[in-house]
Design an enzyme around this catalytic site. Structure first.
Site, mmCIF file in Angstrom:
data_model
loop_
_atom_site.group_PDB
_atom_site.id
_atom_site.type_symbol
_atom_site.label_atom_id
_atom_site.label_comp_id
_atom_site.label_asym_id
_atom_site.label_seq_id
_atom_site.Cartn_x
_atom_site.Cartn_y
_atom_site.Cartn_z
ATOM 1 N N TRP A 102 26.942 -4.625 8.478
ATOM 2 C CA TRP A 102 27.903 -5.266 7.341
ATOM 3 C C TRP A 102 29.360 -4.738 7.347
ATOM 4 O O TRP A 102 30.057 -5.493 7.053
ATOM 5 C CB TRP A 102 27.103 -5.178 5.970
ATOM 6 C CG TRP A 102 25.789 -5.660 5.964
ATOM 7 C CD1 TRP A 102 24.675 -5.043 6.090
ATOM 8 C CD2 TRP A 102 25.576 -7.166 6.350
ATOM 9 N NE1 TRP A 102 23.673 -5.822 6.013
ATOM 10 C CE2 TRP A 102 24.072 -7.139 6.185
ATOM 11 C CE3 TRP A 102 26.195 -8.291 6.180
ATOM 12 C CZ2 TRP A 102 23.312 -8.555 6.361
ATOM 13 C CZ3 TRP A 102 25.490 -9.526 6.237
ATOM 14 C CH2 TRP A 102 24.056 -9.538 6.355
ATOM 15 N N ASP A 172 31.318 -1.549 -0.737
ATOM 16 C CA ASP A 172 30.335 -2.594 -0.636
ATOM 17 C C ASP A 172 28.866 -1.885 -1.080
ATOM 18 O O ASP A 172 28.342 -1.179 -0.125
ATOM 19 C CB ASP A 172 30.159 -3.068 0.637
ATOM 20 C CG ASP A 172 28.982 -4.098 0.621
ATOM 21 O OD1 ASP A 172 28.273 -4.600 -0.227
ATOM 22 O OD2 ASP A 172 28.860 -4.842 1.920
ATOM 23 N N LYS A 196 19.745 -7.911 -4.488
ATOM 24 C CA LYS A 196 19.038 -6.694 -4.354
ATOM 25 C C LYS A 196 18.565 -5.827 -5.496
ATOM 26 O O LYS A 196 17.216 -5.786 -5.822
ATOM 27 C CB LYS A 196 19.640 -5.809 -3.425
ATOM 28 C CG LYS A 196 20.299 -6.427 -2.358
ATOM 29 C CD LYS A 196 20.051 -6.356 -0.845
ATOM 30 C CE LYS A 196 21.040 -6.940 0.101
ATOM 31 N NZ LYS A 196 20.276 -7.220 1.216
#
Length: 360
Positions: A102, A172, A196
Protein backbone atom coordinates in the site's frame (compact mmCIF):
# COMPACT_ATOMS: atom_id res chain seq x y z
CA UNK A 1 -27.30 -20.25 11.02
CA UNK A 2 -24.43 -19.58 13.41
CA UNK A 3 -22.05 -16.68 12.82
CA UNK A 4 -18.85 -17.56 10.95
CA UNK A 5 -15.40 -17.11 12.45
CA UNK A 6 -14.71 -14.09 10.24
CA UNK A 7 -11.01 -13.32 9.76
CA UNK A 8 -11.47 -11.43 6.48
CA UNK A 9 -8.91 -8.71 5.81
CA UNK A 10 -11.53 -6.26 4.57
CA UNK A 11 -14.37 -5.72 4.33
CA UNK A 12 -14.11 -7.34 7.71
CA UNK A 13 -16.12 -8.34 10.75
CA UNK A 14 -18.57 -5.86 12.25
CA UNK A 15 -19.79 -6.02 15.85
CA UNK A 16 -22.86 -8.21 16.11
CA UNK A 17 -24.51 -5.66 18.39
CA UNK A 18 -24.09 -3.00 15.72
CA UNK A 19 -25.57 -5.21 13.01
CA UNK A 20 -28.59 -6.01 15.19
CA UNK A 21 -29.16 -2.34 15.99
CA UNK A 22 -28.96 -1.43 12.30
CA UNK A 23 -31.37 -4.25 11.54
CA UNK A 24 -33.87 -2.82 14.02
CA UNK A 25 -33.65 0.64 12.47
CA UNK A 26 -33.28 -0.37 8.84
CA UNK A 27 -36.85 0.18 7.67
CA UNK A 28 -37.95 2.96 10.00
CA UNK A 29 -35.17 5.19 11.30
CA UNK A 30 -36.13 7.39 14.28
CA UNK A 31 -39.83 7.18 13.35
CA UNK A 32 -39.24 8.91 10.02
CA UNK A 33 -40.99 6.14 8.11
CA UNK A 34 -37.82 5.79 6.04
CA UNK A 35 -34.53 3.97 6.18
CA UNK A 36 -31.49 6.11 6.93
CA UNK A 37 -30.46 5.25 3.36
CA UNK A 38 -33.56 7.09 2.11
CA UNK A 39 -33.12 10.28 4.13
CA UNK A 40 -32.01 13.50 2.50
CA UNK A 41 -28.45 14.28 3.47
CA UNK A 42 -29.73 17.81 4.18
CA UNK A 43 -32.37 16.62 6.66
CA UNK A 44 -32.12 17.26 10.39
CA UNK A 45 -32.37 13.51 11.05
CA UNK A 46 -29.31 12.76 8.93
CA UNK A 47 -27.49 15.83 10.22
CA UNK A 48 -27.71 14.34 13.72
CA UNK A 49 -26.09 11.12 12.46
CA UNK A 50 -23.34 13.02 10.66
CA UNK A 51 -22.58 15.20 13.67
CA UNK A 52 -22.59 12.24 16.04
CA UNK A 53 -20.05 10.35 13.95
CA UNK A 54 -17.73 13.36 13.94
CA UNK A 55 -18.09 14.06 17.66
CA UNK A 56 -17.65 10.41 18.66
CA UNK A 57 -14.47 10.14 16.61
CA UNK A 58 -13.13 13.31 18.21
CA UNK A 59 -13.95 11.97 21.66
CA UNK A 60 -12.51 8.48 21.22
CA UNK A 61 -9.27 9.65 19.58
CA UNK A 62 -9.05 12.90 21.59
CA UNK A 63 -8.71 14.92 18.39
CA UNK A 64 -7.60 18.52 19.09
CA UNK A 65 -9.74 21.46 17.98
CA UNK A 66 -7.29 22.54 15.29
CA UNK A 67 -8.12 19.46 13.21
CA UNK A 68 -10.92 18.82 10.74
CA UNK A 69 -12.70 15.47 10.57
CA UNK A 70 -13.76 14.80 6.98
CA UNK A 71 -15.91 12.02 5.56
CA UNK A 72 -14.80 11.38 1.98
CA UNK A 73 -15.15 8.62 -0.62
CA UNK A 74 -12.78 6.68 -2.83
CA UNK A 75 -11.00 4.81 -0.04
CA UNK A 76 -7.32 5.13 0.78
CA UNK A 77 -6.62 4.67 -2.93
CA UNK A 78 -8.06 8.11 -3.71
CA UNK A 79 -6.05 9.60 -0.85
CA UNK A 80 -2.87 8.27 -2.48
CA UNK A 81 -3.52 10.82 -5.24
CA UNK A 82 -5.40 13.50 -3.31
CA UNK A 83 -2.61 14.03 -0.78
CA UNK A 84 0.10 14.95 -3.31
CA UNK A 85 -2.40 16.90 -5.42
CA UNK A 86 -3.14 19.13 -2.45
CA UNK A 87 0.24 19.26 -0.75
CA UNK A 88 3.00 18.60 -3.26
CA UNK A 89 3.73 22.11 -4.45
CA UNK A 90 6.56 22.98 -6.82
CA UNK A 91 9.92 22.72 -5.06
CA UNK A 92 8.55 20.38 -2.42
CA UNK A 93 9.14 16.65 -2.01
CA UNK A 94 6.80 13.85 -1.03
CA UNK A 95 8.78 11.58 1.29
CA UNK A 96 7.55 7.98 1.54
CA UNK A 97 8.56 5.16 3.87
CA UNK A 98 7.98 1.85 2.11
CA UNK A 99 6.75 -0.98 4.32
CA UNK A 100 4.49 -2.88 1.94
CA UNK A 101 2.26 -2.87 -1.11
CA UNK A 102 0.00 0.00 0.00
CA UNK A 103 2.88 2.40 0.62
CA UNK A 104 4.22 1.43 -2.80
CA UNK A 105 0.85 2.32 -4.34
CA UNK A 106 0.83 5.67 -2.51
CA UNK A 107 4.31 6.46 -3.83
CA UNK A 108 3.32 5.45 -7.36
CA UNK A 109 0.48 8.01 -7.39
CA UNK A 110 2.66 10.77 -5.95
CA UNK A 111 5.26 10.23 -8.66
CA UNK A 112 2.63 11.22 -11.23
CA UNK A 113 2.16 14.56 -9.52
CA UNK A 114 5.48 15.81 -8.22
CA UNK A 115 8.92 15.05 -6.82
CA UNK A 116 9.20 12.10 -4.48
CA UNK A 117 11.79 10.49 -2.23
CA UNK A 118 12.04 7.15 -0.42
CA UNK A 119 13.00 7.95 3.15
CA UNK A 120 13.37 4.29 4.13
CA UNK A 121 12.34 0.87 2.86
CA UNK A 122 12.29 -2.72 4.06
CA UNK A 123 11.44 -4.13 0.62
CA UNK A 124 14.80 -5.87 0.16
CA UNK A 125 14.12 -7.88 3.33
CA UNK A 126 10.69 -8.98 2.12
CA UNK A 127 8.79 -6.38 4.14
CA UNK A 128 9.25 -8.44 7.29
CA UNK A 129 9.85 -5.44 9.52
CA UNK A 130 9.28 -1.75 10.13
CA UNK A 131 12.31 0.55 9.75
CA UNK A 132 13.86 1.99 12.87
CA UNK A 133 13.09 5.68 13.19
CA UNK A 134 16.84 6.39 13.03
CA UNK A 135 16.97 4.82 9.56
CA UNK A 136 14.58 7.34 8.02
CA UNK A 137 16.08 10.10 5.87
CA UNK A 138 14.32 13.43 5.49
CA UNK A 139 14.91 16.55 3.40
CA UNK A 140 14.57 20.19 4.41
CA UNK A 141 12.01 20.74 1.63
CA UNK A 142 9.82 17.71 2.33
CA UNK A 143 6.15 18.58 1.94
CA UNK A 144 5.35 15.63 4.18
CA UNK A 145 6.56 12.26 5.40
CA UNK A 146 4.11 9.46 4.58
CA UNK A 147 3.88 6.17 6.46
CA UNK A 148 1.46 3.22 6.43
CA UNK A 149 0.79 2.42 10.06
CA UNK A 150 -0.19 -1.22 9.54
CA UNK A 151 0.57 -3.49 6.61
CA UNK A 152 -2.25 -5.94 6.01
CA UNK A 153 -0.45 -8.09 3.46
CA UNK A 154 2.78 -8.61 5.38
CA UNK A 155 1.50 -8.41 8.95
CA UNK A 156 3.72 -5.61 10.23
CA UNK A 157 2.82 -2.51 12.23
CA UNK A 158 4.52 0.64 13.47
CA UNK A 159 4.96 0.56 17.25
CA UNK A 160 6.85 3.85 17.38
CA UNK A 161 6.08 6.57 14.87
CA UNK A 162 8.76 8.95 13.57
CA UNK A 163 8.84 12.51 14.85
CA UNK A 164 10.80 15.13 12.96
CA UNK A 165 10.66 18.82 13.71
CA UNK A 166 9.08 20.91 10.94
CA UNK A 167 8.01 17.77 9.04
CA UNK A 168 4.34 17.01 8.45
CA UNK A 169 3.70 13.35 9.28
CA UNK A 170 0.88 11.70 7.31
CA UNK A 171 -0.32 8.19 8.10
CA UNK A 172 -2.52 5.75 6.25
CA UNK A 173 -4.25 4.03 9.20
CA UNK A 174 -6.86 2.19 7.18
CA UNK A 175 -6.21 -1.15 8.84
CA UNK A 176 -5.46 -0.24 12.45
CA UNK A 177 -7.20 3.01 13.37
CA UNK A 178 -8.96 2.67 16.75
CA UNK A 179 -7.06 -0.53 17.58
CA UNK A 180 -4.97 1.40 20.14
CA UNK A 181 -4.62 4.94 21.47
CA UNK A 182 -2.60 7.36 19.33
CA UNK A 183 -1.36 10.90 19.78
CA UNK A 184 -3.25 12.63 16.98
CA UNK A 185 -1.36 15.87 17.57
CA UNK A 186 1.85 14.16 16.36
CA UNK A 187 0.33 13.81 12.88
CA UNK A 188 -0.61 16.44 10.33
CA UNK A 189 -3.01 14.00 8.68
CA UNK A 190 -4.46 10.57 9.37
CA UNK A 191 -6.66 8.83 6.84
CA UNK A 192 -8.46 5.52 6.91
CA UNK A 193 -10.86 3.55 4.77
CA UNK A 194 -13.65 2.42 7.08
CA UNK A 195 -13.90 -1.23 6.09
CA UNK A 196 -11.59 -2.71 8.72
CA UNK A 197 -12.18 -1.10 12.14
CA UNK A 198 -14.66 1.71 11.50
CA UNK A 199 -17.60 0.22 9.63
CA UNK A 200 -18.57 -0.95 6.15
CA UNK A 201 -16.80 0.15 3.01
CA UNK A 202 -17.86 3.39 1.39
CA UNK A 203 -16.59 6.15 3.66
CA UNK A 204 -13.02 7.32 4.22
CA UNK A 205 -12.17 9.22 7.38
CA UNK A 206 -9.61 12.02 7.03
CA UNK A 207 -8.33 13.74 10.16
CA UNK A 208 -6.30 16.74 9.05
CA UNK A 209 -4.81 19.86 10.58
CA UNK A 210 -6.69 22.98 9.61
CA UNK A 211 -3.41 24.75 8.88
CA UNK A 212 -2.47 22.04 6.39
CA UNK A 213 -5.76 22.64 4.57
CA UNK A 214 -5.14 26.39 4.51
CA UNK A 215 -1.71 25.80 3.00
CA UNK A 216 -3.01 23.38 0.34
CA UNK A 217 -3.10 24.08 -3.37
CA UNK A 218 -6.26 25.57 -4.82
CA UNK A 219 -5.41 25.06 -8.51
CA UNK A 220 -6.80 21.55 -8.62
CA UNK A 221 -10.33 20.29 -9.34
CA UNK A 222 -12.82 21.53 -6.76
CA UNK A 223 -13.94 18.14 -5.47
CA UNK A 224 -10.35 17.07 -4.88
CA UNK A 225 -9.53 20.02 -2.59
CA UNK A 226 -9.58 19.30 1.12
CA UNK A 227 -10.76 22.88 1.63
CA UNK A 228 -13.91 22.14 -0.38
CA UNK A 229 -14.96 19.37 1.97
CA UNK A 230 -13.88 21.19 5.12
CA UNK A 231 -15.88 24.29 4.16
CA UNK A 232 -18.95 22.15 3.39
CA UNK A 233 -18.70 19.91 6.47
CA UNK A 234 -18.21 16.92 4.16
CA UNK A 235 -21.54 17.67 2.46
CA UNK A 236 -20.26 19.24 -0.76
CA UNK A 237 -21.68 16.26 -2.64
CA UNK A 238 -24.00 13.52 -1.39
CA UNK A 239 -22.03 11.62 1.27
CA UNK A 240 -22.22 7.84 1.78
CA UNK A 241 -24.96 8.27 4.36
CA UNK A 242 -25.46 4.64 5.34
CA UNK A 243 -21.72 4.05 5.76
CA UNK A 244 -21.50 7.12 8.00
CA UNK A 245 -24.53 5.91 9.98
CA UNK A 246 -22.77 2.57 10.51
CA UNK A 247 -19.56 4.38 11.43
CA UNK A 248 -21.44 6.21 14.17
CA UNK A 249 -22.85 2.91 15.43
CA UNK A 250 -19.40 1.29 15.53
CA UNK A 251 -17.99 4.28 17.40
CA UNK A 252 -20.80 3.97 19.94
CA UNK A 253 -19.87 0.32 20.34
CA UNK A 254 -16.20 1.17 20.94
CA UNK A 255 -17.24 3.65 23.63
CA UNK A 256 -19.50 1.04 25.23
CA UNK A 257 -16.58 -1.39 25.33
CA UNK A 258 -14.69 1.08 27.49
CA UNK A 259 -12.98 3.12 24.80
CA UNK A 260 -9.84 2.62 22.76
CA UNK A 261 -7.70 1.64 25.76
CA UNK A 262 -9.97 -1.30 26.55
CA UNK A 263 -10.13 -2.32 22.91
CA UNK A 264 -6.32 -2.30 22.74
CA UNK A 265 -6.04 -4.67 25.72
CA UNK A 266 -8.45 -7.07 24.05
CA UNK A 267 -6.58 -6.82 20.74
CA UNK A 268 -3.30 -7.67 22.47
CA UNK A 269 -4.94 -10.68 24.10
CA UNK A 270 -6.47 -11.85 20.82
CA UNK A 271 -3.25 -11.55 18.85
CA UNK A 272 -1.24 -13.29 21.57
CA UNK A 273 -3.44 -16.37 21.34
CA UNK A 274 -2.52 -16.85 17.68
CA UNK A 275 1.10 -15.70 17.88
CA UNK A 276 1.65 -18.14 20.75
CA UNK A 277 0.28 -20.96 18.60
CA UNK A 278 2.86 -19.99 15.98
CA UNK A 279 5.78 -19.58 18.38
CA UNK A 280 5.04 -22.80 20.27
CA UNK A 281 4.75 -24.93 17.12
CA UNK A 282 8.48 -25.73 16.82
CA UNK A 283 8.59 -24.17 13.36
CA UNK A 284 5.48 -25.84 11.98
CA UNK A 285 3.88 -22.40 11.70
CA UNK A 286 6.27 -19.72 10.48
CA UNK A 287 5.35 -16.10 11.03
CA UNK A 288 6.22 -13.68 8.24
CA UNK A 289 6.83 -10.58 10.36
CA UNK A 290 9.78 -10.16 12.69
CA UNK A 291 8.64 -10.26 16.29
CA UNK A 292 9.34 -6.59 17.07
CA UNK A 293 7.26 -5.52 14.04
CA UNK A 294 4.29 -7.83 14.44
CA UNK A 295 0.82 -6.47 13.79
CA UNK A 296 -2.07 -6.65 16.24
CA UNK A 297 -4.46 -6.65 13.30
CA UNK A 298 -3.06 -9.01 10.64
CA UNK A 299 -1.23 -12.19 11.64
CA UNK A 300 0.57 -13.69 8.65
CA UNK A 301 2.15 -17.14 8.60
CA UNK A 302 3.05 -20.14 6.47
CA UNK A 303 3.22 -23.87 7.01
CA UNK A 304 6.20 -26.01 5.92
CA UNK A 305 4.90 -26.50 2.36
CA UNK A 306 2.35 -25.16 -0.09
CA UNK A 307 0.53 -28.48 0.14
CA UNK A 308 0.13 -28.09 3.90
CA UNK A 309 -0.95 -24.47 3.45
CA UNK A 310 -3.73 -25.62 1.11
CA UNK A 311 -4.75 -28.47 3.40
CA UNK A 312 -4.83 -26.15 6.43
CA UNK A 313 -6.97 -23.60 4.61
CA UNK A 314 -9.36 -26.22 3.26
CA UNK A 315 -9.89 -27.84 6.66
CA UNK A 316 -10.20 -24.44 8.33
CA UNK A 317 -12.91 -23.43 5.88
CA UNK A 318 -14.78 -26.67 6.52
CA UNK A 319 -14.57 -25.92 10.26
CA UNK A 320 -16.25 -22.53 9.82
CA UNK A 321 -13.24 -20.22 9.56
CA UNK A 322 -13.52 -17.54 6.85
CA UNK A 323 -10.86 -15.32 5.29
CA UNK A 324 -7.67 -17.11 6.37
CA UNK A 325 -6.09 -17.09 2.92
CA UNK A 326 -3.04 -14.88 2.61
CA UNK A 327 -3.12 -12.04 0.10
CA UNK A 328 -2.90 -13.27 -3.47
CA UNK A 329 0.46 -11.50 -3.92
CA UNK A 330 2.23 -13.44 -1.15
CA UNK A 331 0.12 -16.52 -0.46
CA UNK A 332 0.23 -18.39 2.82
CA UNK A 333 -2.23 -17.70 5.63
CA UNK A 334 -3.48 -14.57 7.35
CA UNK A 335 -5.77 -14.05 10.32
CA UNK A 336 -7.12 -10.51 10.54
CA UNK A 337 -8.12 -9.83 14.13
CA UNK A 338 -9.76 -6.43 13.82
CA UNK A 339 -11.61 -4.82 16.71
CA UNK A 340 -14.93 -6.56 16.03
CA UNK A 341 -13.45 -10.07 15.84
CA UNK A 342 -14.46 -11.67 19.15
CA UNK A 343 -11.89 -13.31 21.38
CA UNK A 344 -13.84 -16.56 21.06
CA UNK A 345 -12.98 -16.68 17.36
CA UNK A 346 -9.27 -16.31 18.14
CA UNK A 347 -9.47 -19.00 20.83
CA UNK A 348 -11.15 -21.31 18.34
CA UNK A 349 -8.48 -20.61 15.71
CA UNK A 350 -5.70 -21.29 18.21
CA UNK A 351 -7.25 -24.66 19.10
CA UNK A 352 -7.71 -25.50 15.43
CA UNK A 353 -4.05 -24.66 14.71
CA UNK A 354 -2.84 -26.87 17.56
CA UNK A 355 -5.09 -29.76 16.55
CA UNK A 356 -4.13 -29.49 12.88
CA UNK A 357 -0.40 -29.58 13.74
CA UNK A 358 -0.81 -32.55 16.05
CA UNK A 359 -2.64 -34.48 13.32
CA UNK A 360 0.12 -34.16 10.74
Amino acid sequence: MERAYNFNAGPSALPLEVLKRAQEELVNFKQTGMSVMELSHRSKEYDAVHTQAQSMLKELLQIPNDYEVLFLQGGASLQFAQIPMNLLKEGKIGNYVLTGSWSEKALKEAKLIGETFIGASTKEKGYRSIPNVEEISINKNDAYLHVTSNNTIYGTQWHQFPEFENTSLIADMSSDILCRPIQVENFSMIYAGAQKNLGPSGVTVVIVKKQLIEDSRQDIPTILRYSTHADANSLYNTPPTFAIYMLAKVLEWVKDQGGVQTVEKRNIEKAKLIYDAIDESNGFYRGHAEKDSRSLMNITFNLPSDELNKKFLAEAKAAGFVGLNGHRSVGGCRASTYNAVPIEACEALREFMITFRNNQ
